[in-house]
Design a protein around this motif. Sequence first.
Motif, PDB file in Angstrom:
ATOM      1  N   GLN A  62       0.824  -1.216   0.000  1.00 24.17           N
ATOM      2  CA  GLN A  62       0.000   0.000   0.000  1.00 24.17           C
ATOM      3  C   GLN A  62       0.857   1.264   0.000  1.00 24.17           C
ATOM      4  N   ARG A  63       1.959   1.235   0.770  1.00 25.35           N
ATOM      5  CA  ARG A  63       2.826   2.424   0.821  1.00 25.35           C
ATOM      6  C   ARG A  63       3.499   2.688  -0.524  1.00 25.35           C
ATOM      7  N   VAL A  64       3.955   1.619  -1.162  1.00 23.42           N
ATOM      8  CA  VAL A  64       4.603   1.808  -2.463  1.00 23.42           C
ATOM      9  C   VAL A  64       3.581   2.340  -3.469  1.00 23.42           C
ATOM     10  N   ILE A  65       2.389   1.770  -3.439  1.00 24.46           N
ATOM     11  CA  ILE A  65       1.342   2.210  -4.372  1.00 24.46           C
ATOM     12  C   ILE A  65       0.986   3.681  -4.105  1.00 24.46           C
ATOM     13  N   ALA A  66       0.874   4.035  -2.813  1.00 23.10           N
ATOM     14  CA  ALA A  66       0.547   5.426  -2.467  1.00 23.10           C
ATOM     15  C   ALA A  66       1.668   6.382  -2.888  1.00 23.10           C
ATOM     16  N   GLY A  67       2.894   5.889  -2.922  1.00 27.22           N
ATOM     17  CA  GLY A  67       4.037   6.746  -3.272  1.00 27.22           C
ATOM     18  C   GLY A  67       4.378   6.726  -4.747  1.00 27.22           C
ATOM     19  N   ALA A  68       3.584   6.007  -5.545  1.00 27.12           N
ATOM     20  CA  ALA A  68       3.948   5.792  -6.950  1.00 27.12           C
ATOM     21  C   ALA A  68       4.107   7.091  -7.739  1.00 27.12           C
ATOM     22  N   ASP A  69       3.202   8.043  -7.505  1.00 23.84           N
ATOM     23  CA  ASP A  69       3.288   9.292  -8.278  1.00 23.84           C
ATOM     24  C   ASP A  69       4.567  10.050  -7.949  1.00 23.84           C
ATOM     25  N   GLU A  70       4.911  10.045  -6.657  1.00 22.80           N
ATOM     26  CA  GLU A  70       6.148  10.720  -6.247  1.00 22.80           C
ATOM     27  C   GLU A  70       7.353  10.036  -6.908  1.00 22.80           C
ATOM     28  N   LEU A  71       7.352   8.711  -6.922  1.00 23.32           N
ATOM     29  CA  LEU A  71       8.466   7.969  -7.532  1.00 23.32           C
ATOM     30  C   LEU A  71       8.586   8.289  -9.016  1.00 23.32           C
ATOM     31  N   THR A  72       7.443   8.393  -9.664  1.00 22.63           N
ATOM     32  CA  THR A  72       7.465   8.718 -11.092  1.00 22.63           C
ATOM     33  C   THR A  72       8.013  10.127 -11.317  1.00 22.63           C
ATOM     34  N   GLY A  85      11.141   7.983 -16.092  1.00 20.39           N
ATOM     35  CA  GLY A  85       9.804   8.342 -15.611  1.00 20.39           C
ATOM     36  C   GLY A  85       8.836   7.189 -15.454  1.00 20.39           C
ATOM     37  N   ASP A  86       9.358   5.970 -15.323  1.00 19.62           N
ATOM     38  CA  ASP A  86       8.418   4.850 -15.196  1.00 19.62           C
ATOM     39  C   ASP A  86       8.523   4.106 -13.858  1.00 19.62           C
ATOM     40  N   HIS A  87       9.383   4.594 -12.951  1.00 21.21           N
ATOM     41  CA  HIS A  87       9.610   3.837 -11.720  1.00 21.21           C
ATOM     42  C   HIS A  87       8.328   3.666 -10.904  1.00 21.21           C
ATOM     43  N   THR A 147       5.125   3.887 -11.929  1.00 23.33           N
ATOM     44  CA  THR A 147       4.173   3.031 -12.650  1.00 23.33           C
ATOM     45  C   THR A 147       4.571   1.565 -12.529  1.00 23.33           C
ATOM     46  N   ASN A 148       5.857   1.300 -12.691  1.00 24.79           N
ATOM     47  CA  ASN A 148       6.342  -0.081 -12.620  1.00 24.79           C
ATOM     48  C   ASN A 148       6.154  -0.670 -11.227  1.00 24.79           C
ATOM     49  N   MET A 149       6.543   0.109 -10.215  1.00 22.02           N
ATOM     50  CA  MET A 149       6.435  -0.380  -8.844  1.00 22.02           C
ATOM     51  C   MET A 149       4.972  -0.564  -8.454  1.00 22.02           C
ATOM     52  N   ARG A 150       4.127   0.346  -8.917  1.00 24.74           N
ATOM     53  CA  ARG A 150       2.700   0.226  -8.611  1.00 24.74           C
ATOM     54  C   ARG A 150       2.157  -1.082  -9.193  1.00 24.74           C
ATOM     55  N   ARG A 151       2.494  -1.361 -10.436  1.00 25.03           N
ATOM     56  CA  ARG A 151       2.010  -2.583 -11.087  1.00 25.03           C
ATOM     57  C   ARG A 151       2.460  -3.821 -10.310  1.00 25.03           C
ATOM     58  N   GLY A 152       3.746  -3.822  -9.896  1.00 26.42           N
ATOM     59  CA  GLY A 152       4.283  -4.974  -9.175  1.00 26.42           C
ATOM     60  C   GLY A 152       3.614  -5.171  -7.826  1.00 26.42           C
ATOM     61  N   PHE A 153       3.469  -4.081  -7.078  1.00 22.55           N
ATOM     62  CA  PHE A 153       2.912  -4.212  -5.734  1.00 22.55           C
ATOM     63  C   PHE A 153       1.390  -4.371  -5.757  1.00 22.55           C
ATOM     64  N   GLU A 154       0.738  -3.922  -6.827  1.00 24.01           N
ATOM     65  CA  GLU A 154      -0.694  -4.241  -6.967  1.00 24.01           C
ATOM     66  C   GLU A 154      -0.858  -5.751  -7.148  1.00 24.01           C
ATOM     67  N   ALA A 155       0.064  -6.356  -7.869  1.00 20.22           N
ATOM     68  CA  ALA A 155       0.023  -7.818  -8.045  1.00 20.22           C
ATOM     69  C   ALA A 155       0.283  -8.523  -6.715  1.00 20.22           C
ATOM     70  N   GLY A 215      21.599  16.722  -7.709  1.00 22.67           N
ATOM     71  CA  GLY A 215      20.534  17.656  -7.336  1.00 22.67           C
ATOM     72  C   GLY A 215      19.162  17.023  -7.290  1.00 22.67           C
ATOM     73  N   HIS A 216      19.075  15.731  -7.623  1.00 23.97           N
ATOM     74  CA  HIS A 216      17.793  15.027  -7.564  1.00 23.97           C
ATOM     75  C   HIS A 216      17.929  13.772  -6.712  1.00 23.97           C
ATOM     76  N   MET A 217      16.885  13.486  -5.919  1.00 24.45           N
ATOM     77  CA  MET A 217      16.906  12.250  -5.143  1.00 24.45           C
ATOM     78  C   MET A 217      16.740  11.065  -6.086  1.00 24.45           C
ATOM     79  N   ASP A 218      17.493   9.997  -5.810  1.00 25.46           N
ATOM     80  CA  ASP A 218      17.377   8.803  -6.633  1.00 25.46           C
ATOM     81  C   ASP A 218      16.025   8.118  -6.381  1.00 25.46           C
ATOM     82  N   PRO A 219      15.267   7.839  -7.433  1.00 24.76           N
ATOM     83  CA  PRO A 219      13.948   7.216  -7.243  1.00 24.76           C
ATOM     84  C   PRO A 219      14.022   5.846  -6.559  1.00 24.76           C
ATOM     85  N   GLY A 220      15.063   5.082  -6.872  1.00 27.74           N
ATOM     86  CA  GLY A 220      15.211   3.765  -6.238  1.00 27.74           C
ATOM     87  C   GLY A 220      15.515   3.887  -4.755  1.00 27.74           C
ATOM     88  N   ALA A 221      16.291   4.914  -4.399  1.00 29.65           N
ATOM     89  CA  ALA A 221      16.576   5.171  -2.984  1.00 29.65           C
ATOM     90  C   ALA A 221      15.280   5.531  -2.269  1.00 29.65           C
TER      91      ALA A 221
END
Lengths: 130, 204
Positions: free
Chosen positions: B17-27, B36-38, B40-48, B180-186
């Motif tokens: 749920q947390r990953v799904i809720a954070g998906a837009d921020e990750l993108t 720009g797909d992190h 969307t990808n993580m949301r799809r995986g964690f929805e599964a 100057g940007h936070m790493d999305p994977g981090a």
Amino acid sequence: MSENVGIVIVSHSADVARGTALMVEQMVGREVPLGWCGGDPGGGLGTSVEAIMKAIEQAWSERGVAILVDLGGAETNSEMAIEMLPEERRGRVVVCNAPVVEGAVMAATEAASGATLEAVRRTAEELTPV
Amino acid sequence: MMIDRQARKLLFETVAQRVIAGADELTDLDRAIGDGDHGTNMRRGFEAVLATVDELSARNLGECLKGVGTTLVMRVGGASGPLYGTLFLALGKSLGDEVTREQAADAFAAAIEAVKARGKSDVGQKTMLDVLFPVLEVLREGGAGLPLRLKAAARAAAEKTIPMRAIRGRASFLGERSIGHMDPGARSSALIVDAVADVMEGFA
């Protein structure tokens, strides 16, 4: 079962993968088993481990399969797909460090001559600047 | 700590749920320095994961973790699928239902090594490893208020990727411009640590 090494093309884009496969077929003919895939599990740009595993199955040859990939995720997903294969197949699939279109054509040309998996890989990788 | 079926369900539900809720921020983060797909990808995986959480949590913790790993490998796409998949698969290999902090730390250390090998990467290259490794250090130390300290470590570590220059992954194509940007994977790793720590707090 073909006596030639198989070639798999993995791109983030299904169009790129299909187009590359068409080029290989036109230039090398059909004596090389060929598989391709592109796109993520949701249908967008990306790669899918499941699709890569299917493409390997499609291109399977007892002499091995060489995979050509485009960008980072395609490589990581291909390596993951290889690890998920049955153990007896795992050691006979390699990812080539080469540009996807040129690499696929060169690898398939080499494969069509009956070359070993290692020779196919080497030929594709000659295209990569050291 | 005993992680029973109910706890397993809560754990994986919360993480998903947390990953799904954070998906837009990750993108958004990924759009700045990746493709720009992190999210969307993580949301799809964690929805599964969420869709199969009942079935998954019926298995023992090791098998449950492996199931989550396989789901992520198959469903996420992008490089993050195999990376997170490997993390969970490796954890599943070494954890049973009864987990001590030492065992958790050992399993986590082994899983981090597996992620390093999968991504051909190491700490300091602006990746998820820059969060996972400091979190492991806190987990090893143990002591009072562990969940809170794990969360703080993850958050601070994700922030520390902002001034880093990417060496691995798509962001490395940008070279200096990745600074100057936070790493999305981090960030996604921090989200997961945060969720696990919150569930731990409830257990403790």
